[in-house]
Scaffold this active site. Structure first.
Site, PDB file in Angstrom:
ATOM      1  N   GLU A 144      42.400 104.724  44.652  1.00  0.00           N
ATOM      2  CA  GLU A 144      41.672 105.889  45.250  1.00  0.00           C
ATOM      3  C   GLU A 144      42.316 106.432  46.370  1.00  0.00           C
ATOM      4  O   GLU A 144      42.823 107.729  46.533  1.00  0.00           O
ATOM      5  CB  GLU A 144      40.504 106.820  44.443  1.00  0.00           C
TER       6      GLU A 144
ATOM      7  N   TRP B 241      59.548 125.686  39.194  1.00  0.00           N
ATOM      8  CA  TRP B 241      59.986 124.431  40.281  1.00  0.00           C
ATOM      9  C   TRP B 241      61.086 123.633  38.882  1.00  0.00           C
ATOM     10  O   TRP B 241      60.789 123.298  38.186  1.00  0.00           O
ATOM     11  CB  TRP B 241      58.531 123.635  39.394  1.00  0.00           C
TER      12      TRP B 241
ATOM     13  N   HIS C 221      47.552  86.453  46.590  1.00  0.00           N
ATOM     14  CA  HIS C 221      48.346  85.813  45.409  1.00  0.00           C
ATOM     15  C   HIS C 221      49.721  86.403  45.909  1.00  0.00           C
ATOM     16  O   HIS C 221      50.429  86.599  45.138  1.00  0.00           O
ATOM     17  CB  HIS C 221      47.738  85.517  44.709  1.00  0.00           C
TER      18      HIS C 221
ATOM     19  N   LYS D  25      44.935 108.470  47.704  1.00  0.00           N
ATOM     20  CA  LYS D  25      45.453 110.051  48.868  1.00  0.00           C
ATOM     21  C   LYS D  25      45.756 110.105  49.714  1.00  0.00           C
ATOM     22  O   LYS D  25      46.620 110.981  49.970  1.00  0.00           O
ATOM     23  CB  LYS D  25      43.442 109.911  49.052  1.00  0.00           C
TER      24      LYS D  25
ATOM     25  N   LYS E 164      49.937 120.728  41.091  1.00  0.00           N
ATOM     26  CA  LYS E 164      49.261 120.558  41.016  1.00  0.00           C
ATOM     27  C   LYS E 164      48.558 119.541  39.831  1.00  0.00           C
ATOM     28  O   LYS E 164      47.493 118.691  39.878  1.00  0.00           O
ATOM     29  CB  LYS E 164      48.225 121.741  41.181  1.00  0.00           C
TER      30      LYS E 164
ATOM     31  N   ARG F  21      50.337 125.457  43.464  1.00  0.00           N
ATOM     32  CA  ARG F  21      50.979 124.185  41.875  1.00  0.00           C
ATOM     33  C   ARG F  21      52.108 123.873  42.928  1.00  0.00           C
ATOM     34  O   ARG F  21      53.192 122.809  41.888  1.00  0.00           O
ATOM     35  CB  ARG F  21      51.413 125.322  41.013  1.00  0.00           C
TER      36      ARG F  21
ATOM     37  N   CYS G 130      55.766 124.899  37.237  1.00  0.00           N
ATOM     38  CA  CYS G 130      56.368 126.452  37.252  1.00  0.00           C
ATOM     39  C   CYS G 130      54.224 126.932  37.586  1.00  0.00           C
ATOM     40  O   CYS G 130      53.309 127.077  36.946  1.00  0.00           O
ATOM     41  CB  CYS G 130      56.581 127.105  36.466  1.00  0.00           C
TER      42      CYS G 130
ATOM     43  N   ASN H 197      57.025 128.561  31.332  1.00  0.00           N
ATOM     44  CA  ASN H 197      56.393 127.600  31.680  1.00  0.00           C
ATOM     45  C   ASN H 197      57.110 126.091  30.819  1.00  0.00           C
ATOM     46  O   ASN H 197      56.692 126.857  29.797  1.00  0.00           O
ATOM     47  CB  ASN H 197      55.466 127.091  32.016  1.00  0.00           C
ATOM     48  N   GLY H 198      57.439 124.680  31.177  1.00  0.00           N
ATOM     49  CA  GLY H 198      57.299 124.325  29.928  1.00  0.00           C
ATOM     50  C   GLY H 198      59.200 123.706  29.878  1.00  0.00           C
ATOM     51  O   GLY H 198      59.820 124.358  31.004  1.00  0.00           O
TER      52      GLY H 198
ATOM     53  N   GLU I 241      49.925 110.574  48.635  1.00  0.00           N
ATOM     54  CA  GLU I 241      50.100 111.557  48.379  1.00  0.00           C
ATOM     55  C   GLU I 241      50.444 113.045  49.424  1.00  0.00           C
ATOM     56  O   GLU I 241      51.396 113.703  49.747  1.00  0.00           O
ATOM     57  CB  GLU I 241      48.778 112.108  47.365  1.00  0.00           C
TER      58      GLU I 241
HETATM   59  O1  M6R Z   1      44.338 117.731  36.505  1.00  0.00           O
HETATM   60  P1  M6R Z   1      44.764 116.144  36.270  1.00  0.00           P
HETATM   61  O2  M6R Z   1      43.140 115.737  36.614  1.00  0.00           O
HETATM   62  O3  M6R Z   1      44.763 115.705  34.538  1.00  0.00           O
HETATM   63  O4  M6R Z   1      45.101 115.448  37.074  1.00  0.00           O
HETATM   64  C1  M6R Z   1      46.119 114.111  36.465  1.00  0.00           C
HETATM   65  C2  M6R Z   1      46.492 113.798  37.459  1.00  0.00           C
HETATM   66  O5  M6R Z   1      47.822 114.422  38.449  1.00  0.00           O
HETATM   67  C3  M6R Z   1      45.629 114.637  39.535  1.00  0.00           C
HETATM   68  O6  M6R Z   1      44.615 113.129  39.700  1.00  0.00           O
HETATM   69  C4  M6R Z   1      46.982 113.399  40.783  1.00  0.00           C
HETATM   70  O7  M6R Z   1      47.033 111.719  40.313  1.00  0.00           O
HETATM   71  C5  M6R Z   1      46.095 114.584  41.783  1.00  0.00           C
HETATM   72  N1  M6R Z   1      47.418 114.803  42.390  1.00  0.00           N
HETATM   73  C6  M6R Z   1      45.397 112.668  42.728  1.00  0.00           C
HETATM   74  O8  M6R Z   1      45.086 113.771  44.158  1.00  0.00           O
END
Ligand code: M6R
Length: 612
Positions: free
Chosen positions: A487, A74, A510, A491, A607, A27, A2, A100-101, A494
């Site tokens: 990482e 959201w 393994h 990426k 985000k 977001r 949100c 929000n929350g 996602e």
């Molecule tokens: O804002 P933050 O760095 O705490 O966020 C952590 C994760 O939610 C964030 O890195 C997430 O994994 C990203 N979408 C990765 O691209």
């Protein structure tokens, strides 16, 4: 997740609110709405769907009010629908609220309010809030200037969970109240006007001066003034903090997507994150002020974060252990917070969060503080919640990161962690000086080397075209290359929705090698000279089993029989992930684009993850 926007001033609120919501679209959300105080009533316009739909709602152009609140929802409690969209009002239409929350005890509150005669129009947890405020407002026999604020405060003391709230009341058309607990909210100070947002970029084009609220602090706003109160409703003083971010940072600036723009911003982000810390003979972190005596008492370093930020921690474990000779554990914040970690005042804990608002990372930090460990927060957002909780705060200077898939924040995080490791090593005097000097020189060379990689992306684009229809991919590496594989894999999943796994090359046999078959794609990173031969053997094993292989390397791998090799500049192994991640970010980007997906706003993701 949100988003919240608010405005109080002399201008028509509606365009400002909708523009702010548009800036928060990244977001992720499923519905949008606004509430504006008109002559004798609060007008609410809301619906499921995109923010731009708001422009088509009946009567929206007629709204003239100069005080309003807005929200992108959201869905958590109740499906996306007009009724469940925010703002929500009480039964008497006195108050409008955006939230929000999550209100964890909303069921109990709903039952209690129902018994008192209130009814509900939505399935949300939020709708209890305006009705609870209404209840306290009507119970209060006083008629002083704090009556509405008192009702809000009384309602908030009953709420369990997390909330950032904006509240307007028809009885006080020239005011607005905001409050937060474990959910972000900032107040932007303008000239004869004030702005509210859950994220700074939403209102960055209007102001650079921000007030930051702590949990359970209430802000009582008029167009010319902001007063702050604690839970006893004693007035408290607050000063604004200035944010250096340029509002252009939150615009695409000619790039097709924010993610691509942010990938290309990495040279600048790294340069600004290094800033002046490397200008002196020793790396400087005045805000830490560590002494040799203190660092010698440290017997363990914990690095705790989520997602990409956690991957930055995994990369940095190596350099901390190598230079400082202190064991490092890297943990996922949502695990750390619930497993009673063995930490005490001899543990140095580092919490990394781009947004500084990730609920699990904040909770993990609070736990470390309870256990008397020293806490450092690394964040990209000035004044974010995590920085207000930690003993020390250190900022990356990546600028606003809008795309959900984190890129420039990651490389900036690895950069700052490397600097902290060197800083501690120089104080401890345990590391090889020549090694430290090489690392410093290499850090300064990073922006130019990232630029070099970004100059020619044709091979990555070509490979993306070849594999974008695949269902599975493996990312392999050893040592820091394993960390970067994790990482790279994150990426890809996602933003392309392709199943992928990051694996330590040596661990493949393994178990997972059973999945390697004709056509499976393997992306291997090889930057550690000491492990080249072993890595090559692992790749040969997958080629033999029919895998399509892409190799990212800074070693000479000509004539090794690999079909696609992307060469990146040489650099110290410890920081090579800052370079080797770039082709992996681009690969994910071009695959997502090739598939025609929403690169910047991938499905189901937000985000900043401000709820557990
Ligand atoms: O804002 P933050 O760095 O705490 O966020 C952590 C994760 O939610 C964030 O890195 C997430 O994994 C990203 N979408 C990765 O691209």
């Amino acid at each position: 997740m949100c988003g919240i926007v608010g405005y109080i001033g002399n201008k028509k609120a509606t365009p400002i609110l909708i523009q702010g919501l548009t800036r928060l679209e990244y977001r992720g959300y499923d519905s949008a709405g606004i509430a504006v105080i008109e002559k004798d009533k609060i007008e609410v316009k809301k619906d499921k769907g995109r923010v731009s739909n708001l422009y088509n709602l009946d009567g929206i152009d007629d709204l003239k009010g100069t005080c309003g609140i807005a929200h992108t929802r959201w869905a958590t409690h109740g499906k996306p629908s007009k009724e469940n969209s925010h703002p929500h009002m009480d039964n008497d239409n006195l108050f409008a609220v955006v939230h929000n929350g999550i209100i964890e005890n909303y069921n109990e509150l709903r039952n209690e309010l129902t018994e008192k005669g209130y009814h509900f129009l939505s399935q949300t947890d939020t709708e209890v809030i305006p009705n609870l405020i209404n209840y306290y407002y009507k119970q209060d026999k006083e008629n002083d200037t704090l009556k509405v604020l008192r009702a809000v405060r009384n309602a908030c003391t009953e709420l369990k969970g997390s909330f950032a709230l904006e509240i307007i009341c028809i009885k006080e058309p020239e005011n607005m109240i905001v409050v937060r607990k474990d959910s972000p909210l900032v107040i932007g100070k303008g000239n004869g006007e004030n702005y509210i947002a859950s994220d700074i970029p939403a209102i960055l084009s209007y102001t650079k001066d921000f007030y930051f609220l702590n949990d359970y602090e209430f802000a009582y706003l008029s167009k010319n003034n902001v007063k702050f109160y604690d839970t006893e409703l004693n007035e408290i003083k607050k000063n604004t903090k200035s944010i250096e971010w340029d509002s252009k940072g939150a615009e695409k600036g000619g790039f097709e997507h924010f993610m691509l723009k942010e990938i290309y911003e990495q040279p600048r982000a790294i340069r600004e994150t290094i800033g002046t810390r490397l200008n002196s003979s020793k790396v400087s972190f005045e805000e830490l002020g560590f002494t040799k005596e203190y660092l010698e008492t440290i017997n363990k370093i914990y690095i705790v974060a989520c997602g990409t930020a956690m991957h930055a921690g995994i990369v940095s474990k190596n350099i901390f252990e190598k230079l400082c000779k202190i064991p490092v554990e890297v943990d996922i914040a949502s695990e750390f917070r619930y497993r009673d970690p063995l930490i005490d005042e001899k543990t140095l804990t580092i919490f990394i969060s781009q947004s500084g608002e990730t609920a699990d990372t904040i909770a993990a930090l609070k736990l470390a503080k309870e256990k008397k460990a020293k806490t450092i927060a690394i964040s990209n957002v000035i004044g974010s919640s995590i920085t207000r909780e930690a003993d020390y705060s250190i900022y990356t200077h990546a600028g606003p990161e809008i795309a959900v898939a984190s890129t420039k924040a990651y490389t900036s995080q690895v950069t700052i962690l490397t600097l902290i490791a060197i800083y501690c090593a120089e104080i401890l005097e345990k590391a090889d000086l020549a090694k430290i000097e090489t690392l410093k020189k290499d850090l300064l060379s990073l922006p130019a080397k990232v630029d070099e990689i970004l100059k020619d992306t044709s091979a990555i684009k070509k490979f993306a075209k070849r594999v974008y229809k695949e269902k599975d991919m493996f990312f392999l590496g050893r040592g820091v290359d394993y960390a970067v594989s994790l990482e790279g894999s994150l990426k890809l999943k996602e933003i392309s929705y392709i199943h992928s796994e990051g694996y330590a090359s040596g661990e493949l046999k393994h178990g997972p090698i059973a999945l390697i078959d004709t056509g499976v794609t393997v992306v291997a990173t090889i930057t550690d000279e000491a492990l080249v031969e072993k890595s090559i053997s692992n790749i040969q094993e997958v080629i033999t089993r029919g895998a399509k292989v892409l190799v990212i390397t800074n070693q000479n791998l000509e004539n090794k029989g690999f079909e696609t090799v992307i060469n990146i500049p040489k650099i110290s192994t410890e920081i090579s992930p800052i370079l080797s991640i770039i082709p992996l970010q681009l690969l994910a980007y071009y695959i997502s684009k090739e598939k025609g997906l929403d690169v910047d706003k991938p499905r189901n993701l937000a985000k900043s993850v401000t709820v557990e």
